[in-house]
Design an enzyme around this catalytic site. Structure first.
Site, PDB file in Angstrom:
ATOM      1  N   HIS A 174       0.749  -1.304  -0.030  1.00  0.00           N
ATOM      2  CA  HIS A 174      -0.089  -0.003   0.076  1.00  0.00           C
ATOM      3  C   HIS A 174       0.976   1.277   0.045  1.00  0.00           C
ATOM      4  O   HIS A 174       1.022   2.054   0.904  1.00  0.00           O
ATOM      5  CB  HIS A 174      -0.919  -0.060   1.099  1.00  0.00           C
ATOM      6  CG  HIS A 174      -0.503  -0.630   2.487  1.00  0.00           C
ATOM      7  ND1 HIS A 174       0.509  -0.039   3.022  1.00  0.00           N
ATOM      8  CD2 HIS A 174      -1.133  -1.344   3.399  1.00  0.00           C
ATOM      9  CE1 HIS A 174       0.630  -0.492   4.200  1.00  0.00           C
ATOM     10  NE2 HIS A 174      -0.144  -1.274   4.344  1.00  0.00           N
ATOM     11  N   LEU A 219      -4.218   3.330   7.072  1.00  0.00           N
ATOM     12  CA  LEU A 219      -2.922   3.560   7.365  1.00  0.00           C
ATOM     13  C   LEU A 219      -2.321   2.725   6.072  1.00  0.00           C
ATOM     14  O   LEU A 219      -2.690   1.714   5.900  1.00  0.00           O
ATOM     15  CB  LEU A 219      -2.517   2.925   8.653  1.00  0.00           C
ATOM     16  CG  LEU A 219      -2.943   3.937   9.749  1.00  0.00           C
ATOM     17  CD1 LEU A 219      -2.679   3.137  11.030  1.00  0.00           C
ATOM     18  CD2 LEU A 219      -2.098   5.109   9.774  1.00  0.00           C
ATOM     19  N   ASP A 247      -5.908  -3.738   0.075  1.00  0.00           N
ATOM     20  CA  ASP A 247      -6.010  -3.595   1.477  1.00  0.00           C
ATOM     21  C   ASP A 247      -7.488  -3.337   2.133  1.00  0.00           C
ATOM     22  O   ASP A 247      -7.700  -2.260   3.374  1.00  0.00           O
ATOM     23  CB  ASP A 247      -5.020  -2.345   1.967  1.00  0.00           C
ATOM     24  CG  ASP A 247      -4.793  -2.260   3.508  1.00  0.00           C
ATOM     25  OD1 ASP A 247      -4.792  -3.084   4.126  1.00  0.00           O
ATOM     26  OD2 ASP A 247      -4.080  -1.148   3.655  1.00  0.00           O
TER      27      ASP A 247
END
Ligand code: DOR
Ligand code: ZN
Length: 346
Positions: A174, A219, A247
């Site tokens: 990510h 995050l 994610d």
């Protein structure tokens, strides 16, 4: 062009959770994706081969009837990870990768690594057998501004590890910054990166301007617009080091809507519609398949999927705002733009 047929996609970074939550979110992924890398940050985390085998069995028994979905399991790297256990799990194909969370970096990361010298022998063994290390690339030092944590991680942690252990295969998970994109572009064949759906769409204004929007908090936190553009350029470009890892990280609304709410965007239901829209906006529909279905398997040294999915363009598609789980409702990521592409054939 109003239909697009691509090899069936894979999701190279997915949170399925466990129990009631897993049963509710799993069909949202198995509907379109052939395989997914399953994150090990359960409570307690998936740290041994035996944990991974049990978790895989729970996923397989929760999978919709007739689905050929394949969970690709990972171990959560701790300072106590045993080389023998890890190698045995890799040899029998039980695990596809190992996840490194710096301790405290994100949801359920308390058992993560504090002292990187303690995992050196494990990492050397992974380099020997070509087992990829998936990194949550953020430092946790409270002195480092949260918007700088990814860039600082590259300099202080990732680059030294990669120099110390040549041949270690790494996926920066990510990525959210142009710094990470540049680092991966220059990193050679043993370095790749996943990019999420939501980081292609939102920047930090979406979280903070005009009111705080917890459903956009994840995050690594979304950065400024210049970084989002670098991510879009990487995803829609020709560099095969970048591929999809959604994610998708479901939390109940109760857990998100707190004075201290959880990080995560739940994108599994509408990811393919969103990605196709983004790729079309950037004149890159012909490269969508590379990002969703080809670059990932190539890095993981796995065959691409044989079957295909077809997307069709038409009137805007709507997705439910929430899905119900026995733990409570989970809000689906709102891309804030009309979506015209829907998957019509599975
Ligand atoms: O936003 C996030 N949610 N980022 C992570 O790294 C973990 C994930 C989760 O497990 O909820
Ligand atoms: Zn994650």
């Amino acid at each position: 062009m109003d239909t697009l047929t691509i090899r069936r996609p894979d999701d190279w970074h997915l949170h399925l959770r466990d129990g009631a939550m897993m049963r509710a979110v799993l069909p949202e992924t198995t509907r379109h994706f052939a395989r997914a890398i399953i994150m090990p940050n359960l409570v307690p985390p998936v740290v041994t081969g035996a944990d991974a085998a049990d978790y895989r069995d729970r996923i397989l028994s929760a999978k919709p009837r007739g689905s050929k979905f394949q969970p690709l399991m990972t171990l959560y790297l701790t300072e106590e990870t045993q080389v023998g256990d890890l190698r045995a799990a890799a040899e029998i194909g039980l695990i596809t990768a190992v996840k490194l969370y710096p301790a405290g970096a994100t949801t359920n990361s308390a058992s993560g690594v504090k002292d990187f010298t303690k995992v050196k022998r494990v990492l050397e063994n992974m380099a020997q057998i070509g087992l990829p290390l998936l990194v949550h690339g953020e430092v946790t030092d409270p002195d480092i501004d949260i918007f700088d944590r990814e860039a600082v991680f590259i300099d202080r942690v990732l680059d030294p590890i990669r120099r110390d252990i040549p041949g270690l295969r790494v996926v920066m998970e990510h990525v959210t910054t142009s710094d990470a994109v540049d680092y991966v572009r220059a990193g050679g064949p043993d370095l790749a990166a996943t990019i999420t759906t939501h980081h292609l769409v939102i920047n930090r204004n979406h979280i903070l301007a005009g009111g705080i929007r917890p459903h956009y908090y994840c995050l690594p936190v979304a950065k400024r617009e210049t970084h989002r553009r670098a991510l879009v350029a990487a995803a829609t470009g020709t560099d095969t080091a970048f591929f999809l890892g959604t994610d998708s990280a479901p939390h109940t609304d109760t857990a998100k809507l707190q004075p201290c709410g959880c990080a995560g965007c739940f994108t599994a239901p509408n990811t393919l519609s969103i990605l196709t829209e983004v790729f079309e906006q950037h004149g890159a529909l012909d490269r969508l398949e590379n990002f969703t279905s080809l670059n990932g398997p190539a890095f993981y040294r796995l065959p691409a999927n044989d079957d295909t999915i077809t997307l069709r363009k038409g009137e805007p598609v709507s997705y439910p705002a929430k899905i119900d789980t026995d733990d409570g409702p989970v809000t689906v990521f709102d891309p804030g733009m009309p979506l015209h592409w829907r998957v019509i054939e599975d």
